[in-house]
Design a protein around this motif. Sequence first.
Motif, PDB file in Angstrom:
ATOM      1  N   ASP A 196      26.420  39.677  38.598  1.00 51.43           N
ATOM      2  CA  ASP A 196      25.746  40.863  39.130  1.00 51.43           C
ATOM      3  C   ASP A 196      25.702  40.785  40.653  1.00 51.43           C
ATOM      4  O   ASP A 196      25.059  39.890  41.223  1.00 51.43           O
ATOM      5  N   LEU A 197      26.407  41.702  41.310  1.00 53.82           N
ATOM      6  CA  LEU A 197      26.394  41.747  42.763  1.00 53.82           C
ATOM      7  C   LEU A 197      25.012  42.146  43.271  1.00 53.82           C
ATOM      8  O   LEU A 197      24.188  42.692  42.528  1.00 53.82           O
ATOM      9  N   ALA A 198      24.767  41.902  44.542  1.00 54.09           N
ATOM     10  CA  ALA A 198      23.465  42.190  45.130  1.00 54.09           C
ATOM     11  C   ALA A 198      23.106  43.666  45.058  1.00 54.09           C
ATOM     12  O   ALA A 198      21.926  44.027  45.017  1.00 54.09           O
ATOM     13  N   ASP A 199      24.129  44.550  45.028  1.00 55.18           N
ATOM     14  CA  ASP A 199      23.861  45.978  44.990  1.00 55.18           C
ATOM     15  C   ASP A 199      23.694  46.505  43.568  1.00 55.18           C
ATOM     16  O   ASP A 199      23.576  47.711  43.357  1.00 55.18           O
ATOM     17  N   GLY A 200      23.679  45.603  42.575  1.00 54.13           N
ATOM     18  CA  GLY A 200      23.467  46.009  41.191  1.00 54.13           C
ATOM     19  C   GLY A 200      24.732  46.177  40.376  1.00 54.13           C
ATOM     20  O   GLY A 200      24.668  46.299  39.156  1.00 54.13           O
ATOM     21  N   GLN A 201      25.889  46.175  41.026  1.00 54.00           N
ATOM     22  CA  GLN A 201      27.154  46.274  40.308  1.00 54.00           C
ATOM     23  C   GLN A 201      27.398  44.986  39.521  1.00 54.00           C
ATOM     24  O   GLN A 201      27.140  43.885  40.013  1.00 54.00           O
ATOM     25  N   THR A 202      27.902  45.127  38.307  1.00 54.12           N
ATOM     26  CA  THR A 202      28.265  43.971  37.495  1.00 54.12           C
ATOM     27  C   THR A 202      29.780  43.819  37.493  1.00 54.12           C
ATOM     28  O   THR A 202      30.503  44.771  37.200  1.00 54.12           O
ATOM     29  N   VAL A 203      30.242  42.634  37.841  1.00 60.38           N
ATOM     30  CA  VAL A 203      31.669  42.337  37.867  1.00 60.38           C
ATOM     31  C   VAL A 203      31.997  41.447  36.675  1.00 60.38           C
ATOM     32  O   VAL A 203      31.349  40.422  36.469  1.00 60.38           O
ATOM     33  N   GLU A 204      32.988  41.842  35.893  1.00 54.65           N
ATOM     34  CA  GLU A 204      33.387  41.049  34.735  1.00 54.65           C
ATOM     35  C   GLU A 204      34.589  40.181  35.070  1.00 54.65           C
ATOM     36  O   GLU A 204      35.410  40.524  35.918  1.00 54.65           O
ATOM     37  N   GLY A 205      34.695  39.057  34.377  1.00 54.66           N
ATOM     38  CA  GLY A 205      35.820  38.173  34.574  1.00 54.66           C
ATOM     39  C   GLY A 205      37.118  38.792  34.089  1.00 54.66           C
ATOM     40  O   GLY A 205      37.119  39.657  33.213  1.00 54.66           O
ATOM     41  N   GLY A 206      38.222  38.359  34.661  1.00 52.98           N
ATOM     42  CA  GLY A 206      39.531  38.856  34.270  1.00 52.98           C
ATOM     43  C   GLY A 206      40.588  38.152  35.080  1.00 52.98           C
ATOM     44  O   GLY A 206      40.283  37.426  36.039  1.00 52.98           O
ATOM     45  N   PRO A 207      41.857  38.341  34.758  1.00 52.23           N
ATOM     46  CA  PRO A 207      42.929  37.730  35.546  1.00 52.23           C
ATOM     47  C   PRO A 207      42.897  38.221  36.985  1.00 52.23           C
ATOM     48  O   PRO A 207      42.604  39.391  37.239  1.00 52.23           O
ATOM     49  N   ILE A 208      43.189  37.365  37.910  1.00 49.71           N
ATOM     50  CA  ILE A 208      43.207  37.732  39.323  1.00 49.71           C
ATOM     51  C   ILE A 208      44.314  38.744  39.571  1.00 49.71           C
ATOM     52  O   ILE A 208      45.457  38.539  39.178  1.00 49.71           O
ATOM     53  N   ALA A 209      43.953  39.847  40.208  1.00 52.98           N
ATOM     54  CA  ALA A 209      44.934  40.898  40.482  1.00 52.98           C
ATOM     55  C   ALA A 209      44.663  41.497  41.857  1.00 52.98           C
ATOM     56  O   ALA A 209      43.564  42.005  42.117  1.00 52.98           O
TER      57      ALA A 209
END
Length: 319
Positions: free
Chosen positions: A255-268
Amino acid sequence: MGTQRSGRRSRRWVLGSLATTASLGLSGCSSLSSASRGDGVGADGTAAGDPVSILAAGSLQRAFSNGLREATSVPLQIEARGSVAVARLVANGHREPAITALADVGLFDSIMDAAWSVVFASNAVVLTYNPETAGGSRIAATDPDRWFEPLLRGTASVGRTDPDLDPLGYRTLFLLDLAARYYDFAELGERLLSPEQVYPETSLLARLETGDVDAAFTYRNMAVEHGYEFVEFPSEIDLSEPAYDEDWYSTVSYDLADGQTVEGGPIAYGATIVTEHRRAADVFRELTADPYLEAHGFVVPDGYPTNRGSVPDAISESA
């Protein structure tokens, strides 16, 4: 230098020629045109010698400043920051580069709301170390499968980047969450990391070189470009393998500081054209071409580059 993966056959993405009034469908800006007014100034108001501005992920800085500059005759103005910071600067109107290139293509959607982007490279998270320090030499002498032992014992220090500013920061956390399961070692990340050893992506390797830290979680290309020693992790945890996406990488998030949630995945890595410049299309073509990228330690999988979103008709893919 550490073990490196063998090269992969790749495909070169080419940019079709632009018609004089062809629209590139840019989000939040007018169409890009290569037309000239006849006075050496393009229809977008840029002169032939004006540099194309690129705001890019920190891990792309050397590849763009060296490899991309050599690949194009167009003058470039390059600024590098963490990708989250880059995306926010553009989204908030604080920067208006011709091209934006990010280490996480998901940021084009979640922060920038870009209409399209082109995915052009991948990478892997590695443990880069300085063998000239006492802690680094301990990592060098450790079985690569037990890379974490000097860090757990406190005989080697490790740096990382801020997960709220760039993808490398939260990908480091993803890697450690996956490693805890892979090695059946609960709370591995909590025991390894120190909040005092968080640095900007563009200065992380400087801290390593000066001995402020013995090791750092970096991208593979960062270690290759600087000729540093590094430990490669299993593909199950290094975020390089698309086959592990849905059932494994995607099970971790931040969860980023601004409330956005980032999910794991292959680097792109991806790029898009943001504002008008008469030579932006020329630079974009070279930016997404793989030969210089692989030379700088990036991975260009088969089938890359790929298009995302409402990619303009003027942009096409070729084997």
